[in-house]
Design a protein around this motif. Structure first.
Motif, mmCIF file in Angstrom:
data_model
loop_
_atom_site.group_PDB
_atom_site.id
_atom_site.type_symbol
_atom_site.label_atom_id
_atom_site.label_comp_id
_atom_site.label_asym_id
_atom_site.label_seq_id
_atom_site.Cartn_x
_atom_site.Cartn_y
_atom_site.Cartn_z
ATOM 1 N N LEU A 1 1.780 14.381 9.925
ATOM 2 C CA LEU A 1 1.968 12.984 9.551
ATOM 3 C C LEU A 1 3.368 12.785 8.989
ATOM 4 O O LEU A 1 3.920 13.671 8.335
ATOM 5 N N SER A 2 3.922 11.619 9.248
ATOM 6 C CA SER A 2 5.217 11.237 8.709
ATOM 7 C C SER A 2 5.161 9.761 8.334
ATOM 8 O O SER A 2 4.322 9.012 8.861
ATOM 9 N N PRO A 3 6.046 9.308 7.459
ATOM 10 C CA PRO A 3 6.093 7.865 7.176
ATOM 11 C C PRO A 3 6.523 7.103 8.425
ATOM 12 O O PRO A 3 7.223 7.655 9.284
ATOM 13 N N PRO A 4 6.124 5.852 8.581
ATOM 14 C CA PRO A 4 6.556 5.070 9.749
ATOM 15 C C PRO A 4 8.076 5.029 9.845
ATOM 16 O O PRO A 4 8.775 4.893 8.840
ATOM 17 N N GLY A 5 8.576 5.186 11.069
ATOM 18 C CA GLY A 5 10.019 5.213 11.288
ATOM 19 C C GLY A 5 10.614 3.820 11.354
ATOM 20 O O GLY A 5 9.929 2.826 11.586
ATOM 21 N N GLY A 6 11.921 3.762 11.143
ATOM 22 C CA GLY A 6 12.632 2.491 11.226
ATOM 23 C C GLY A 6 12.999 2.148 12.654
ATOM 24 O O GLY A 6 12.485 2.734 13.620
ATOM 25 N N ASP B 1 -9.554 5.201 4.083
ATOM 26 C CA ASP B 1 -10.143 6.085 3.060
ATOM 27 C C ASP B 1 -9.707 7.524 3.321
ATOM 28 O O ASP B 1 -10.513 8.458 3.381
ATOM 29 N N VAL B 2 -8.406 7.689 3.468
ATOM 30 C CA VAL B 2 -7.836 8.965 3.919
ATOM 31 C C VAL B 2 -7.769 9.970 2.777
ATOM 32 O O VAL B 2 -7.478 9.618 1.625
ATOM 33 N N VAL B 3 -8.039 11.231 3.103
ATOM 34 C CA VAL B 3 -7.884 12.346 2.165
ATOM 35 C C VAL B 3 -6.937 13.354 2.802
ATOM 36 O O VAL B 3 -7.152 13.792 3.935
ATOM 37 N N LEU B 4 -5.874 13.710 2.078
ATOM 38 C CA LEU B 4 -4.913 14.718 2.522
ATOM 39 C C LEU B 4 -4.902 15.858 1.515
ATOM 40 O O LEU B 4 -4.866 15.621 0.297
ATOM 41 N N ALA B 5 -4.893 17.078 2.014
ATOM 42 C CA ALA B 5 -4.889 18.240 1.133
ATOM 43 C C ALA B 5 -3.595 18.296 0.327
ATOM 44 O O ALA B 5 -2.513 17.957 0.832
ATOM 45 N N ARG B 6 -3.721 18.695 -0.930
ATOM 46 C CA ARG B 6 -2.572 18.907 -1.813
ATOM 47 C C ARG B 6 -1.781 17.624 -2.072
ATOM 48 O O ARG B 6 -0.615 17.685 -2.444
ATOM 49 N N ARG B 7 -2.390 16.487 -1.869
ATOM 50 C CA ARG B 7 -1.718 15.212 -2.155
ATOM 51 C C ARG B 7 -2.549 14.416 -3.154
ATOM 52 O O ARG B 7 -3.768 14.303 -3.000
ATOM 53 N N ASP B 8 -1.866 13.875 -4.149
ATOM 54 C CA ASP B 8 -2.537 13.038 -5.132
ATOM 55 C C ASP B 8 -3.111 11.802 -4.455
ATOM 56 O O ASP B 8 -2.455 11.177 -3.616
ATOM 57 N N ALA B 9 -4.338 11.442 -4.806
ATOM 58 C CA ALA B 9 -5.025 10.329 -4.139
ATOM 59 C C ALA B 9 -4.244 9.031 -4.249
ATOM 60 O O ALA B 9 -4.292 8.186 -3.347
ATOM 61 N N ARG B 10 -3.494 8.843 -5.341
ATOM 62 C CA ARG B 10 -2.750 7.596 -5.521
ATOM 63 C C ARG B 10 -1.549 7.478 -4.577
ATOM 64 O O ARG B 10 -1.050 6.382 -4.350
ATOM 65 N N SER B 11 -1.091 8.602 -4.042
ATOM 66 C CA SER B 11 0.057 8.579 -3.138
ATOM 67 C C SER B 11 -0.351 8.656 -1.673
ATOM 68 O O SER B 11 0.509 8.629 -0.788
ATOM 69 N N ALA C 1 0.862 -1.186 0.000
ATOM 70 C CA ALA C 1 0.000 0.000 0.000
ATOM 71 C C ALA C 1 0.897 1.235 0.000
ATOM 72 O O ALA C 1 2.060 1.172 0.403
ATOM 73 N N PRO C 2 0.377 2.388 -0.453
ATOM 74 C CA PRO C 2 1.207 3.608 -0.482
ATOM 75 C C PRO C 2 1.717 3.989 0.906
ATOM 76 O O PRO C 2 1.017 3.832 1.911
ATOM 77 N N VAL C 3 2.933 4.485 0.937
ATOM 78 C CA VAL C 3 3.543 5.012 2.163
ATOM 79 C C VAL C 3 3.802 6.505 1.927
ATOM 80 O O VAL C 3 4.291 6.891 0.862
ATOM 81 N N LEU C 4 3.473 7.308 2.915
ATOM 82 C CA LEU C 4 3.625 8.755 2.795
ATOM 83 C C LEU C 4 5.076 9.121 2.483
ATOM 84 O O LEU C 4 6.008 8.580 3.078
ATOM 85 N N LYS C 5 5.236 10.044 1.553
ATOM 86 C CA LYS C 5 6.556 10.550 1.211
ATOM 87 C C LYS C 5 6.789 11.876 1.933
ATOM 88 O O LYS C 5 6.106 12.855 1.696
ATOM 89 N N GLY C 6 7.758 11.901 2.824
ATOM 90 C CA GLY C 6 8.081 13.130 3.524
ATOM 91 C C GLY C 6 7.073 13.481 4.606
ATOM 92 O O GLY C 6 6.191 12.702 4.957
ATOM 93 N N HIS C 7 7.206 14.706 5.123
ATOM 94 C CA HIS C 7 6.348 15.174 6.206
ATOM 95 C C HIS C 7 5.112 15.867 5.628
ATOM 96 O O HIS C 7 5.171 16.490 4.573
ATOM 97 N N TYR C 8 4.000 15.759 6.342
ATOM 98 C CA TYR C 8 2.761 16.411 5.928
ATOM 99 C C TYR C 8 2.164 17.141 7.120
ATOM 100 O O TYR C 8 2.102 16.593 8.230
ATOM 101 N N TYR C 9 1.707 18.366 6.896
ATOM 102 C CA TYR C 9 0.939 19.094 7.900
ATOM 103 C C TYR C 9 -0.262 19.721 7.212
ATOM 104 O O TYR C 9 -0.126 20.411 6.189
ATOM 105 N N GLY C 10 -1.430 19.461 7.766
ATOM 106 C CA GLY C 10 -2.643 20.012 7.192
ATOM 107 C C GLY C 10 -3.850 19.200 7.615
ATOM 108 O O GLY C 10 -3.784 18.382 8.541
ATOM 109 N N PRO C 11 -4.977 19.389 6.943
ATOM 110 C CA PRO C 11 -6.189 18.658 7.301
ATOM 111 C C PRO C 11 -6.058 17.163 6.970
ATOM 112 O O PRO C 11 -5.529 16.794 5.921
#
Length: 683
Positions: free
Chosen positions: A165-170, A125-135, A93-103
């Motif tokens: 939000l951030s990608p899961p850490g190692g 069924d998450v929606v993030l502002a300014r992020r493409d739905a596929r990512s 499944a997609p993993v967030l790229k980089g840091h995100y702040y917003g709704p």
């Protein structure tokens, strides 16, 4: 070669009828092999492994009899490795790229608490502002920080908050628990927190009925039973632990009775066993046919077991428990001995086929270690005559055997040993079976009629006793001992040795004690890293004669907690921060300088050529060895061992390899970007 195969065949002939329990053991070796690979195999390679393994398994009937065991073993290893790899691709499944702040908007699927006891929401069924739905990740988990009026949250609602939000850490240190891998199999693509109120955008609209029923049941139980007894009851009935306080959780862990919280083999066995026994007595009176009553009771008892599995959230531990109970009940239906190594092996194979990644979890390891040891010991020991005597001896024996069997895994994963755990279990487990589970079942059955108050009160009485025992025993001097985390190979060697002792027939089985002893020796002689650096450079830990010194009294609390637990010296954060003196281990007069944050970077006064600087912010040329954010972005957390002429470095990225869940630090043309050695004179 033929002579060697013939000799192996003769040895295995003596094991005829006892080889099936080895199937999940060999299959697990293939799964473990997949997870230890440094580079992710291509999907075509995994399919090839499955094809070859299946082909060998089918073709074994045409092989010479002497070659069949070895061929089957190789086939199972290949199938285990291929199956684990295909499962990893299946849950991709997609993993967030980089840091995100917003709704952050999504449908609420689970509510629990983090290690710091913050309320935590899992959304799909998450929606993030300014992020493409596929990512955008399929699922995210957000911890709620701050104090405000909490709305009436329920699974199925669509909620929104503003958060980070951030990608899961190692892993927090090389070779440690890899949260990214764990999150990958949960399809969890981002984690984070919010300090703003949560808004409900849409009600549940009839979605997720089982999850909502579970949540409503938890609330109803806690409305009748107040305080921590009610929270405990909700955890036992529905798996909802969000109402339990950190102190209660600590007391339960320190007395080795935290397993009473997990909806696992004990709870499932008590529930289904109560139903089975009650139905059997009723049906004997109705039909007068003991055998027919026994089989009917076994068939019907599967239904509440399946209901308990669904109602409790269907997590891996409950899933494993239901499979084990179902195998036992099917054995009753087929007139087979209920609890044997064959039953345990069949249950283990089902779990591994459903979730091969469960092999790496403490729950799987401890559950099957305890069950296997109990089958071996209770099959060889007879408690004696008299119902009361048999019950008493069996209680002590099962508590002691299960405790001893799970102790190495508990110590390895949780870095502590409860010195009074057996006593605490003897004082609480009987009450769990006599009062808590039976009356909890009665309360649920009477709940539609509004008559649950009395059975819940009786259940709460038992739970209050358990909480009292936990608080009292954990307060005794020396109740808990700290244990150092073992080297990576300790548990596999110990497990294979223990399997040989339990499963092999004949005197040769005691040869399995050798790897167990070797594993113990490796554990006792293990050495912790001299220097640890957190991912991002926010914290540094140096091993001293008094224990590990950490560079900051606050911040990176989770990282510091794990480091200190893995050291096994029982130090707290305040003690460890007071030990920090800035000295560099192994180098007289040299300093280890930690620069954290922009203010510290601006105030940095420089260093000497023999010093080591760890910084979370970019610095100009320092004139000494520097580990900065650019390097740490590639390596993740690192462990450093000072040597003559330089520093030997092991990184979390290097240990994780180039895998589906760990692609951050490497690229196709650069398979290993982790520096293995730094010259102390370099810049």
């Amino acid at each position: 070669m033929a002579g060697w195969l013939s000799m192996v065949w003769q040895v295995l002939q003596a094991q005829r009828g006892h080889l099936f329990p080895w199937v999940p053991v060999v299959f697990s070796c293939g799964i473990a092999g997949y997870f230890t690979l440094p580079v992710e195999p291509a999907f075509s390679v995994l399919c090839g492994l499955m094809g070859v393994g299946l082909g060998m398994a089918v073709a074994v009937v045409w092989l010479p009899e002497t070659a069949r065991p070895l061929a089957l073993a190789i086939a199972l290893v290949l199938l285990g490795a291929g199956w684990a790899g295909l499962r990893a691709h299946y849950v991709s499944a997609p993993v967030l790229k980089g840091h995100y702040y917003g709704p952050i908007t999504g449908q609420l699927v689970a509510i629990d608490r983090s290690a710091s006891h913050a309320l935590r929401l899992t959304l799909r069924d998450v929606v993030l502002a300014r992020r493409d739905a596929r990512s955008v990740p399929d699922r995210v988990r957000v911890s709620l920080h701050g104090e405000w009026h909490m709305p009436d949250l329920q699974p199925g609602q669509v909620v929104q908050m503003t958060g980070h939000l951030s990608p899961p850490g190692g892993a927090v240190e090389p070779g440690g628990f890899d949260f990214r891998r764990h999150a990958w199999f949960l399809r969890l693509g981002a984690v984070g927190y919010t300090r703003t109120p949560v808004m409900i955008l849409m009600p549940h609209q009839g979605k997720m009925p089982v999850a909502r029923a579970r949540w409503a049941l938890s609330e109803r139980v806690q409305n009748v039973l107040s305080g921590q007894a009610g929270a405990f009851a909700a955890a036992v009935i529905t798996g909802d632990r969000s109402g339990l306080s950190p102190d209660v959780l600590r007391h339960l862990r320190q007395t080795n009775i935290a397993h009473l919280l997990a909806i696992s083999g004990l709870h499932m066995g008590l529930l289904v066993g109560t139903v089975f026994a009650a139905l059997r007595l009723a049906l004997v009176g109705l039909f007068g046919d003991r055998l027919r009553a026994k089989k009917l009771a076994a068939a019907v008892a599967l239904v509440p077991g399946a209901g308990y599995l669904a109602l409790s959230g269907g997590n891996v531990a409950t899933e494993r428990a239901f499979i084990m109970v179902a195998v036992v009940l099917v054995g009753v239906l087929l007139d087979r001995r209920a609890l044997t190594f064959r039953a345990v092996a069949f249950a283990a194979m089902l779990v591994l086929l459903l979730r091969p990644e469960a092999l790496l979890s403490p729950g799987f390891q401890m559950s099957f270690a305890a069950t296997s040891a109990l089958v071996a010991v209770l099959g060889a020991v007879r408690p004696g005559q008299g119902r009361l005597r048999r019950w008493g001896v069996s209680l002590v024996l099962t508590s002691a055997v299960a405790g001893l069997a799970t102790a190495p895994y508990s110590m390895a994963h949780f870095n502590q040993v409860s010195h009074y755990g057996l006593l605490a279990n003897l004082l609480t487990v009987p009450l769990m079976g006599l009062l808590v589970m039976p009356f909890g079942l009665i309360a649920v059955l009477l709940m539609p009629f509004g008559l649950e108050a009395v059975p819940l009160w009786v259940m709460g009485w038992g739970l209050e006793w358990i909480l009292t025992v936990a608080a009292t025993v954990s307060s005794w001097p020396g109740a808990v001992g700290a244990i150092m985390a073992p080297p990576a190979m300790v548990l596999p060697i110990l497990t294979l040795g223990a399997c040989f002792v339990l499963l092999w027939q004949g005197r040769l089985r005691w040869a399995g004690a050798v790897p167990v002893i070797v594993a113990g020796a490796l554990w006792m002689t293990g050495v912790r890293p001299a220097i640890l650096v957190a991912e991002g450079g926010g914290l540094v830990g140096v091993m001293t004669a008094e224990g590990r010194a950490v560079s900051r009294p606050k911040g990176d609390s989770f990282v510091a907690k794990i480091w200190l637990e893995n050291d096994g010296q029982g130090l707290g954060r305040d003690q460890s921060s007071s030990l920090w003196d800035g000295g560099l281990p192994g180098r007289v007069g040299a300093r280890l300088i930690h620069v954290h944050g922009k203010r510290s970077a601006a105030a940095f006064l420089g260093c000497q050529p023999g010093d080591l600087v760890v910084t979370s912010e970019p610095l100009p040329a320092t004139g000494c060895t520097t580990i900065g954010p650019k390097m740490l972005k590639q390596t993740g957390a690192i462990a450093i061992i000072p040597e003559s002429g330089g520093l030997r470095i092991s990184s979390a990225a290097q240990m994780a390899g180039r895998r589906l869940w760990a692609q951050r630090s490497v690229s196709a043309d650069q398979p290993n970007q982790t520096p293995l050695h730094l010259n102390m004179a370099s810049r």
